[in-house]
Design a protein around this motif. Sequence first.
Motif, PDB file in Angstrom:
ATOM      1  N   ALA A 168      -5.901  11.148   5.757  1.00 64.46           N
ATOM      2  CA  ALA A 168      -7.228  11.112   5.134  1.00 64.46           C
ATOM      3  C   ALA A 168      -7.517   9.742   4.544  1.00 64.46           C
ATOM      4  O   ALA A 168      -8.624   9.212   4.662  1.00 64.46           O
ATOM      5  CB  ALA A 168      -7.314  12.190   4.052  1.00 64.46           C
ATOM      6  N   GLY A 169      -6.478   9.159   3.910  1.00 63.78           N
ATOM      7  CA  GLY A 169      -6.676   7.820   3.349  1.00 63.78           C
ATOM      8  C   GLY A 169      -6.925   6.784   4.419  1.00 63.78           C
ATOM      9  O   GLY A 169      -7.765   5.898   4.269  1.00 63.78           O
ATOM     10  N   ALA A 170      -6.203   6.905   5.553  1.00 60.04           N
ATOM     11  CA  ALA A 170      -6.423   5.962   6.645  1.00 60.04           C
ATOM     12  C   ALA A 170      -7.810   6.120   7.247  1.00 60.04           C
ATOM     13  O   ALA A 170      -8.483   5.133   7.564  1.00 60.04           O
ATOM     14  CB  ALA A 170      -5.354   6.174   7.729  1.00 60.04           C
ATOM     15  N   LEU A 217       5.676  -8.079  -3.382  1.00 62.09           N
ATOM     16  CA  LEU A 217       4.799  -6.955  -3.053  1.00 62.09           C
ATOM     17  C   LEU A 217       5.610  -5.764  -2.548  1.00 62.09           C
ATOM     18  O   LEU A 217       5.426  -4.627  -3.018  1.00 62.09           O
ATOM     19  CB  LEU A 217       3.787  -7.393  -2.003  1.00 62.09           C
ATOM     20  CG  LEU A 217       2.941  -6.289  -1.351  1.00 62.09           C
ATOM     21  CD1 LEU A 217       2.067  -5.603  -2.383  1.00 62.09           C
ATOM     22  CD2 LEU A 217       2.082  -6.871  -0.227  1.00 62.09           C
ATOM     23  N   VAL A 218       6.526  -6.001  -1.612  1.00 66.55           N
ATOM     24  CA  VAL A 218       7.325  -4.915  -1.043  1.00 66.55           C
ATOM     25  C   VAL A 218       8.264  -4.331  -2.094  1.00 66.55           C
ATOM     26  O   VAL A 218       8.339  -3.101  -2.275  1.00 66.55           O
ATOM     27  CB  VAL A 218       8.117  -5.418   0.178  1.00 66.55           C
ATOM     28  CG1 VAL A 218       9.073  -4.336   0.683  1.00 66.55           C
ATOM     29  CG2 VAL A 218       7.168  -5.848   1.288  1.00 66.55           C
ATOM     30  N   ALA A 219       8.994  -5.202  -2.795  1.00 65.65           N
ATOM     31  CA  ALA A 219       9.960  -4.713  -3.780  1.00 65.65           C
ATOM     32  C   ALA A 219       9.268  -4.014  -4.950  1.00 65.65           C
ATOM     33  O   ALA A 219       9.699  -2.941  -5.395  1.00 65.65           O
ATOM     34  CB  ALA A 219      10.803  -5.880  -4.291  1.00 65.65           C
ATOM     35  N   GLY A 220       8.192  -4.614  -5.457  1.00 64.65           N
ATOM     36  CA  GLY A 220       7.490  -4.007  -6.580  1.00 64.65           C
ATOM     37  C   GLY A 220       6.849  -2.682  -6.211  1.00 64.65           C
ATOM     38  O   GLY A 220       6.845  -1.734  -7.016  1.00 64.65           O
ATOM     39  N   THR A 221       6.301  -2.593  -4.994  1.00 61.14           N
ATOM     40  CA  THR A 221       5.708  -1.332  -4.543  1.00 61.14           C
ATOM     41  C   THR A 221       6.765  -0.242  -4.436  1.00 61.14           C
ATOM     42  O   THR A 221       6.541   0.908  -4.849  1.00 61.14           O
ATOM     43  CB  THR A 221       5.018  -1.520  -3.179  1.00 61.14           C
ATOM     44  OG1 THR A 221       3.973  -2.503  -3.317  1.00 61.14           O
ATOM     45  CG2 THR A 221       4.410  -0.218  -2.695  1.00 61.14           C
ATOM     46  N   ALA A 222       7.931  -0.578  -3.894  1.00 61.50           N
ATOM     47  CA  ALA A 222       9.006   0.412  -3.772  1.00 61.50           C
ATOM     48  C   ALA A 222       9.468   0.899  -5.144  1.00 61.50           C
ATOM     49  O   ALA A 222       9.628   2.110  -5.374  1.00 61.50           O
ATOM     50  CB  ALA A 222      10.179  -0.192  -3.003  1.00 61.50           C
ATOM     51  N   LEU A 226      -3.026   3.405  -2.335  1.00 57.38           N
ATOM     52  CA  LEU A 226      -2.755   2.227  -3.161  1.00 57.38           C
ATOM     53  C   LEU A 226      -3.136   0.927  -2.465  1.00 57.38           C
ATOM     54  O   LEU A 226      -3.035  -0.143  -3.073  1.00 57.38           O
ATOM     55  CB  LEU A 226      -1.260   2.172  -3.520  1.00 57.38           C
ATOM     56  CG  LEU A 226      -0.670   3.382  -4.237  1.00 57.38           C
ATOM     57  CD1 LEU A 226       0.833   3.216  -4.378  1.00 57.38           C
ATOM     58  CD2 LEU A 226      -1.309   3.573  -5.603  1.00 57.38           C
ATOM     59  N   SER A 227      -3.536   1.010  -1.199  1.00 57.74           N
ATOM     60  CA  SER A 227      -3.722  -0.209  -0.408  1.00 57.74           C
ATOM     61  C   SER A 227      -4.771  -1.138  -0.999  1.00 57.74           C
ATOM     62  O   SER A 227      -4.578  -2.364  -1.057  1.00 57.74           O
ATOM     63  CB  SER A 227      -4.089   0.157   1.031  1.00 57.74           C
ATOM     64  OG  SER A 227      -5.263   0.961   1.056  1.00 57.74           O
TER      65      SER A 227
END
Length: 299
Positions: A14-16, A110-115, A212-213
């Motif tokens: 749905a988000g996509a 970005l990747v580490a903080g998001t995880a 969150l994108s």
Amino acid sequence: MSSENSTLPDAGAAGAAAAEGVSRPVLRRLLRDRRFLAGAAVVIFIVLGSALGPLFRDAMTTPDTDTLMSGPSAAHPFGTDELGRDILARVVGGSVVILQVAAVAVGISLVAGTALGLLAGYRGGWVDAVLMRVVDGLMAFPLLVLALTIVAALGPGLRNALIAIAVVLTPRFARVVRAEVLSLRSREWVSAARIVGVPSRAVMLRHLLPHLSGTLLVFAALQLSTAAMAEASLSFLGLGIQPPDSSWGAMVASGVTRLETNWAMAVFPGLALLLTIAAFNLLADALRDALDAHGPEEV
């Protein structure tokens, strides 16, 4: 259970679908936004400069004793430095560093903080408490002080500077993502996914992450300017990129002691850094307004 899973709305899909549905209005808003156009023009020049950087390698690194400290001229539009190297070529070469900071340091954070933010916000409990205390401990230090400490421990150089910048930016992303996840995990579609037994990893990646994108895109654009300024500060202090490679921060450091004899050494790399930071901020502001459903249609 399988039938329930098949009827459960996929929040990620749905988000996509929603993202695809709003992409055209968002693009129209961006193309009408003068801030976006101005910022994009500067970024395009940086990319072109990075692509042309290898062509200027000799002019960037080869000393010329016949043209020491010369001012702007037809042969050297930005003048030359204390070793006779062309300042324009070195400014162009510095754009490579900015792109590396944007792609590597901000990308890793970005990747580490998001995880970390996804895990802490969704799991809660002791996982959230432990991760956020680590994040709080890192954020207790001023950004540049922590970056200097890390580079001092690892040693000077571009690679270690990128690692330091990524480390100091990661807690910022983690905090933003955690706050968003805390507001989303109580939604009905998340509760429904848990009830029918959807694995936690799938809930986080397929149901929460797509929502969150927009926030992550805007926040990452904002952090580009922070990362660029951090790299310039480290290079200014001699802890970033090392000679003979060029960095705008190092060029400014070399030029400020020679302002009376050759102002161009500090002014032109300083202007390049200023325009780049302004461009990143303009892009972030334009993206924020374009992604805001209640934002203005026109600027």
